[in-house]
Design a protein around this motif. Structure first.
Motif, PDB file in Angstrom:
ATOM      1  N   GLU A 128      76.976  36.741  77.644  1.00 43.74           N
ATOM      2  CA  GLU A 128      76.353  35.613  77.313  1.00 43.74           C
ATOM      3  C   GLU A 128      76.020  35.680  75.916  1.00 43.74           C
ATOM      4  OE1 GLU A 128      73.087  35.566  79.756  1.00 43.74           O
ATOM      5  OE2 GLU A 128      74.091  35.450  81.819  1.00 43.74           O
ATOM      6  N   LEU A 129      76.162  34.311  74.905  1.00 46.46           N
ATOM      7  CA  LEU A 129      75.587  34.642  73.618  1.00 46.46           C
ATOM      8  C   LEU A 129      74.853  33.470  73.458  1.00 46.46           C
ATOM      9  CD1 LEU A 129      75.701  35.478  70.728  1.00 46.46           C
ATOM     10  CD2 LEU A 129      77.831  34.350  70.409  1.00 46.46           C
ATOM     11  N   THR A 130      73.616  33.282  72.915  1.00 52.15           N
ATOM     12  CA  THR A 130      72.652  32.129  72.508  1.00 52.15           C
ATOM     13  C   THR A 130      72.373  32.300  71.200  1.00 52.15           C
ATOM     14  OG1 THR A 130      70.643  33.356  73.465  1.00 52.15           O
ATOM     15  CG2 THR A 130      71.862  32.031  75.158  1.00 52.15           C
ATOM     16  N   LEU A 131      72.195  31.107  70.535  1.00 50.57           N
ATOM     17  CA  LEU A 131      71.666  31.078  69.500  1.00 50.57           C
ATOM     18  C   LEU A 131      70.600  30.125  69.296  1.00 50.57           C
ATOM     19  CD1 LEU A 131      75.056  31.294  69.005  1.00 50.57           C
ATOM     20  CD2 LEU A 131      74.114  31.544  66.443  1.00 50.57           C
ATOM     21  N   ASP A 132      69.348  30.470  68.932  1.00 53.03           N
ATOM     22  CA  ASP A 132      68.167  29.771  68.971  1.00 53.03           C
ATOM     23  C   ASP A 132      67.967  29.006  70.403  1.00 53.03           C
ATOM     24  OD1 ASP A 132      66.870  30.201  66.726  1.00 53.03           O
ATOM     25  OD2 ASP A 132      68.084  28.525  65.703  1.00 53.03           O
ATOM     26  N   GLY A 133      68.198  29.878  71.537  1.00 57.25           N
ATOM     27  CA  GLY A 133      68.108  29.419  72.763  1.00 57.25           C
ATOM     28  C   GLY A 133      69.431  28.407  73.271  1.00 57.25           C
ATOM     29  N   ARG A 134      70.358  28.021  72.310  1.00 54.38           N
ATOM     30  CA  ARG A 134      71.524  27.344  72.960  1.00 54.38           C
ATOM     31  C   ARG A 134      72.733  28.388  73.182  1.00 54.38           C
ATOM     32  NH1 ARG A 134      69.116  24.230  68.667  1.00 54.38           N
ATOM     33  NH2 ARG A 134      70.794  24.751  67.178  1.00 54.38           N
ATOM     34  N   ALA A 135      73.351  27.887  74.358  1.00 50.75           N
ATOM     35  CA  ALA A 135      74.311  29.082  74.661  1.00 50.75           C
ATOM     36  C   ALA A 135      75.629  28.664  74.091  1.00 50.75           C
ATOM     37  CB  ALA A 135      74.751  28.879  76.288  1.00 50.75           C
ATOM     38  N   ALA A 136      76.533  29.495  73.719  1.00 56.01           N
ATOM     39  CA  ALA A 136      77.697  29.591  73.375  1.00 56.01           C
ATOM     40  C   ALA A 136      78.820  29.673  74.409  1.00 56.01           C
ATOM     41  CB  ALA A 136      78.046  30.360  72.366  1.00 56.01           C
ATOM     42  N   ASP A 137      80.115  28.960  74.279  1.00 53.46           N
ATOM     43  CA  ASP A 137      80.799  29.299  75.468  1.00 53.46           C
ATOM     44  C   ASP A 137      81.868  30.459  75.019  1.00 53.46           C
ATOM     45  OD1 ASP A 137      82.345  28.620  77.700  1.00 53.46           O
ATOM     46  OD2 ASP A 137      83.923  27.549  76.463  1.00 53.46           O
ATOM     47  N   LEU A 138      82.082  31.482  76.029  1.00 53.22           N
ATOM     48  CA  LEU A 138      82.734  32.517  75.443  1.00 53.22           C
ATOM     49  C   LEU A 138      83.929  32.445  76.489  1.00 53.22           C
ATOM     50  CD1 LEU A 138      79.908  35.388  75.286  1.00 53.22           C
ATOM     51  CD2 LEU A 138      80.711  33.790  73.458  1.00 53.22           C
ATOM     52  N   ARG A 139      85.104  32.828  75.852  1.00 51.45           N
ATOM     53  CA  ARG A 139      86.277  33.085  76.550  1.00 51.45           C
ATOM     54  C   ARG A 139      87.039  34.045  76.352  1.00 51.45           C
ATOM     55  NH1 ARG A 139      86.675  28.128  74.921  1.00 51.45           N
ATOM     56  NH2 ARG A 139      88.758  27.950  73.923  1.00 51.45           N
ATOM     57  N   PHE A 140      87.451  35.210  77.083  1.00 50.81           N
ATOM     58  CA  PHE A 140      88.232  36.188  77.011  1.00 50.81           C
ATOM     59  C   PHE A 140      89.173  36.592  77.922  1.00 50.81           C
ATOM     60  CE2 PHE A 140      88.326  40.844  77.432  1.00 50.81           C
ATOM     61  CZ  PHE A 140      89.346  41.167  76.314  1.00 50.81           C
ATOM     62  N   ASN A 141      90.358  36.825  77.593  1.00 45.47           N
ATOM     63  CA  ASN A 141      91.522  36.973  78.579  1.00 45.47           C
ATOM     64  C   ASN A 141      91.495  38.500  78.668  1.00 45.47           C
ATOM     65  OD1 ASN A 141      93.577  37.581  80.385  1.00 45.47           O
ATOM     66  ND2 ASN A 141      94.974  36.027  79.298  1.00 45.47           N
ATOM     67  N   ALA A 142      91.022  39.604  79.668  1.00 49.09           N
ATOM     68  CA  ALA A 142      91.142  40.791  79.545  1.00 49.09           C
ATOM     69  C   ALA A 142      92.253  41.212  80.201  1.00 49.09           C
ATOM     70  CB  ALA A 142      89.721  41.369  80.609  1.00 49.09           C
ATOM     71  N   ARG A 143      93.270  40.374  80.461  1.00 52.42           N
ATOM     72  CA  ARG A 143      94.673  40.900  81.102  1.00 52.42           C
ATOM     73  C   ARG A 143      95.887  40.579  79.857  1.00 52.42           C
ATOM     74  NH1 ARG A 143      91.794  38.719  85.421  1.00 52.42           N
ATOM     75  NH2 ARG A 143      91.686  40.201  87.021  1.00 52.42           N
ATOM     76  N   ALA A 144      95.597  40.111  78.783  1.00 47.94           N
ATOM     77  CA  ALA A 144      96.528  39.695  77.848  1.00 47.94           C
ATOM     78  C   ALA A 144      97.186  41.051  77.373  1.00 47.94           C
ATOM     79  CB  ALA A 144      95.944  38.866  76.746  1.00 47.94           C
ATOM     80  N   LEU A 145      98.471  41.032  77.165  1.00 47.78           N
ATOM     81  CA  LEU A 145      98.871  42.118  76.838  1.00 47.78           C
ATOM     82  C   LEU A 145      99.571  42.126  75.316  1.00 47.78           C
ATOM     83  CD1 LEU A 145     101.766  42.726  79.872  1.00 47.78           C
ATOM     84  CD2 LEU A 145      99.538  44.025  79.320  1.00 47.78           C
ATOM     85  N   LYS A 146      99.308  41.202  74.772  1.00 44.65           N
ATOM     86  CA  LYS A 146      99.654  40.966  73.055  1.00 44.65           C
ATOM     87  C   LYS A 146      98.482  41.088  72.517  1.00 44.65           C
ATOM     88  CE  LYS A 146     103.971  38.329  73.367  1.00 44.65           C
ATOM     89  NZ  LYS A 146     104.316  36.990  73.450  1.00 44.65           N
ATOM     90  N   ARG A 147      98.326  41.540  71.312  1.00 47.08           N
ATOM     91  CA  ARG A 147      96.982  41.826  70.596  1.00 47.08           C
ATOM     92  C   ARG A 147      96.478  40.284  70.135  1.00 47.08           C
ATOM     93  NH1 ARG A 147      95.662  43.830  64.739  1.00 47.08           N
ATOM     94  NH2 ARG A 147      97.538  42.660  64.115  1.00 47.08           N
ATOM     95  N   GLU A 148      97.443  39.373  69.738  1.00 46.12           N
ATOM     96  CA  GLU A 148      96.918  38.272  69.167  1.00 46.12           C
ATOM     97  C   GLU A 148      96.356  37.341  70.522  1.00 46.12           C
ATOM     98  OE1 GLU A 148     101.622  38.327  69.330  1.00 46.12           O
ATOM     99  OE2 GLU A 148     100.149  39.436  68.918  1.00 46.12           O
ATOM    100  N   ASP A 149      96.671  37.857  71.819  1.00 48.80           N
ATOM    101  CA  ASP A 149      95.927  36.972  72.740  1.00 48.80           C
ATOM    102  C   ASP A 149      94.722  37.848  73.339  1.00 48.80           C
ATOM    103  OD1 ASP A 149      98.185  35.297  72.883  1.00 48.80           O
ATOM    104  OD2 ASP A 149      99.222  36.502  74.120  1.00 48.80           O
ATOM    105  N   ARG A 150      94.599  38.961  72.647  1.00 51.20           N
ATOM    106  CA  ARG A 150      93.388  39.586  73.215  1.00 51.20           C
ATOM    107  C   ARG A 150      92.299  39.343  72.098  1.00 51.20           C
ATOM    108  NH1 ARG A 150      94.105  42.917  77.075  1.00 51.20           N
ATOM    109  NH2 ARG A 150      91.961  44.025  76.988  1.00 51.20           N
ATOM    110  N   VAL A 151      91.819  38.087  72.298  1.00 49.27           N
ATOM    111  CA  VAL A 151      90.742  37.762  71.365  1.00 49.27           C
ATOM    112  C   VAL A 151      89.628  37.059  72.295  1.00 49.27           C
ATOM    113  CG1 VAL A 151      92.336  37.209  69.171  1.00 49.27           C
ATOM    114  CG2 VAL A 151      91.819  35.356  70.967  1.00 49.27           C
TER     115      VAL A 151
END
Length: 200
Positions: free
Chosen positions: A83-106
């Motif tokens: 979870e990431l919040t800035l001044d109490g407002r949440a950011a939306d985080l998306r991460f694909n742990a199963r991606a095999l290509k480096r450019e997809d692992r962001v």
């Protein structure tokens, strides 16, 4: 005024405190150009009441208070259950742990209409936070005796305090899984994570 050619370089130094009456803290701190001082703080000890979660907190007069929380891994919060919040407002985080290509692992971060991509160029190499027109790169800097290494930052484009806060707080987060090597090294951990998540 053309801000596209602007560039800002800065250095953050590791620190550790061991107060007698409070929990110890560790992290990085320094001055970020005209934005002034910044500190990222986390507790290096595992705290049973936190149920395996850990927190890194960024503060500084010109910065939004930025808090990153995630499953504890190698003494830091990680991208698992993050979870990431800035001044109490949440950011939306998306991460694909199963991606095999480096450019997809962001790590994709959406906050207040901004879309960021956070990537790693490899273990021990630069981590980069980018949005349209702005790029903040954090890499290993000079060695500080006896065994510490500074973080060297470079920001290009019309960068602001929000961009810098996100890039800097992530320096105290375990982001090894953004690289295939790091993911392979952490796969036994990921498997244990999977079972512990199902057991909760």
């Amino acid at each position: 005024m053309d801000t596209s050619s602007e560039s800002l370089t800065f250095e953050l130094l590791p620190y550790r405190t061991a107060p007698k009456k409070q929990l110890p803290t560790a992290g990085i701190k320094g001055d970020v150009g005209h934005f002034g001082s910044v500190v990222v703080e986390r507790c290096p000890l595992s705290r049973p009441l936190d149920k395996g979660m850990d927190t890194a907190r960024l503060s500084g007069p010109a910065f939004p208070e930025t808090v990153f929380r995630g499953k504890r891994r190698s003494g830091r919060p990680s991208l698992f259950k993050a979870e990431l919040t800035l001044d109490g407002r949440a950011a939306d985080l998306r991460f694909n742990a199963r991606a095999l290509k480096r450019e997809d692992r962001v790590l994709r971060i959406a906050y207040e209409g901004r879309e960021y991509v956070y990537s790693s160029e490899g273990l021990g190499k630069a981590n980069v936070l980018a949005r349209e027109g702005v790029r903040v790169s954090m890499e290993l800097g000079r060695q500080i005796p006896p065994a510490h290494i500074a973080s060297a930052g470079t920001a290009t484009g019309p960068v602001d305090a929000v961009d810098l806060a996100i890039a800097i707080v992530l320096e105290e987060v375990d982001t090894d899984v953004l690289t295939l090597t790091g993911a392979a090294l952490s796969s036994p951990f990921a498997l244990m994570q999977h079972f512990s998540d199902r057991a909760e």
